[in-house]
Design an enzyme around this catalytic site. Structure first.
Site, PDB file in Angstrom:
ATOM      1  N   GLY A   1      -0.537   0.581   4.716  1.00  0.00           N
ATOM      2  CA  GLY A   1      -0.468   2.140   3.888  1.00  0.00           C
ATOM      3  C   GLY A   1       0.518   1.082   3.120  1.00  0.00           C
ATOM      4  N   ARG A   2       0.458   0.162   2.812  1.00  0.00           N
ATOM      5  CA  ARG A   2       1.512  -0.867   1.875  1.00  0.00           C
ATOM      6  C   ARG A   2       3.044  -0.520   2.445  1.00  0.00           C
ATOM      7  NH1 ARG A   2      -2.815  -3.009   1.099  1.00  0.00           N
ATOM      8  NH2 ARG A   2      -4.019  -3.958  -0.435  1.00  0.00           N
TER       9      ARG A   2
END
Length: 233
Positions: free
Chosen positions: A211-212
């Protein structure tokens, strides 16, 4: 490694095909990095990660990107090979060698503050370092130059690094002249060849996460040691 890459265009059929860069992505998540798990000293943490990169068989794990600023304020970056690192003496810093009359050499002479980056992409890791570069003593430069391959020694004499040349032939001619000049003798250190020691003021260890929401742990030098901080991705 987790995640799936987007399809890549068939450049063999269409050499002008350009991938949709906005859709190229990979989900990270092989490992995490927590404050409780990192070493109290950034040098120890760097050595752990370098050991992992070497053990994983990464191509030239000692390759690092060096960023400098020209006298007019223009930034520039390039990849060099790390040739020494602090072990018992933290003040040793990160060491590399180059033509001191090159663009980076001229930049460091005017502004010694610089940055390093170790891009260990297959491990979803990178390490950023900021610090100050100082020239290495002549004895250290001579000791390292003496163990370089002879071809590299001759190349150091032949190449006016970063300067314009008329063509490949000019370089090959200069190399041939150096080879003839030093036939039967040891190749001395060129007058415009030396090394630098980068003494860090900060480190940042980056680990890719899903999800960064990447893990970023920074170390900042203080008057009493190193302060550890988590940074937002």
């Amino acid at each position: 490694m987790s995640g799936v890459h987007e399809p890549v265009p068939d450049l063999a059929r269409d050499p002008f095909a350009v991938p949709d860069l906005a859709t190229l992505r990979k989900e990270y998540g092989d490992a995490g990095l927590d404050e409780a798990d990192v070493a109290a000293d950034p040098w120890e943490q760097w050595q752990r990660w370098y050991g992992d990169a070497a053990a994983a068989g990464l191509h030239e794990p000692n390759a690092m990107i060096v960023a400098t600023v020209d006298p007019d304020g223009t930034p520039s970056v390039r990849t060099v090979l790390l040739k020494g690192v602090a072990t018992e003496r933290p003040d040793d810093g990160f060491r590399f060698f180059t033509n001191t009359a090159s663009r980076k050499g001229r930049a460091l002479a005017a502004e010694p503050q610089c940055a390093l980056l170790f891009p260990w992409h297959p491990l979803e890791r990178q390490v950023r370092v900021e610090g100050t570069a100082t020239p290495l003593p002549t004895a250290e430069v001579e000791a390292y130059f003496a163990v370089r391959p002879r071809g590299s020694q001759l190349g150091a004499w032949a190449s006016p690094q970063s300067r314009p040349v008329a063509g490949r032939e000019e370089l090959e001619q200069a190399y041939a002249e150096a080879e003839e000049r030093f036939t039967g003798t040891e190749v001395p250190v060129p007058p415009t060849w030396g090394g630098y020691r980068v003494q860090p003021t900060s480190f940042e260890f980056w680990q890719g996460r899903p999800g960064r929401l990447h893990d970023r742990i920074s170390y900042t030098r203080t008057s009493t040691g190193w302060e550890i901080t988590r940074l937002a991705p």
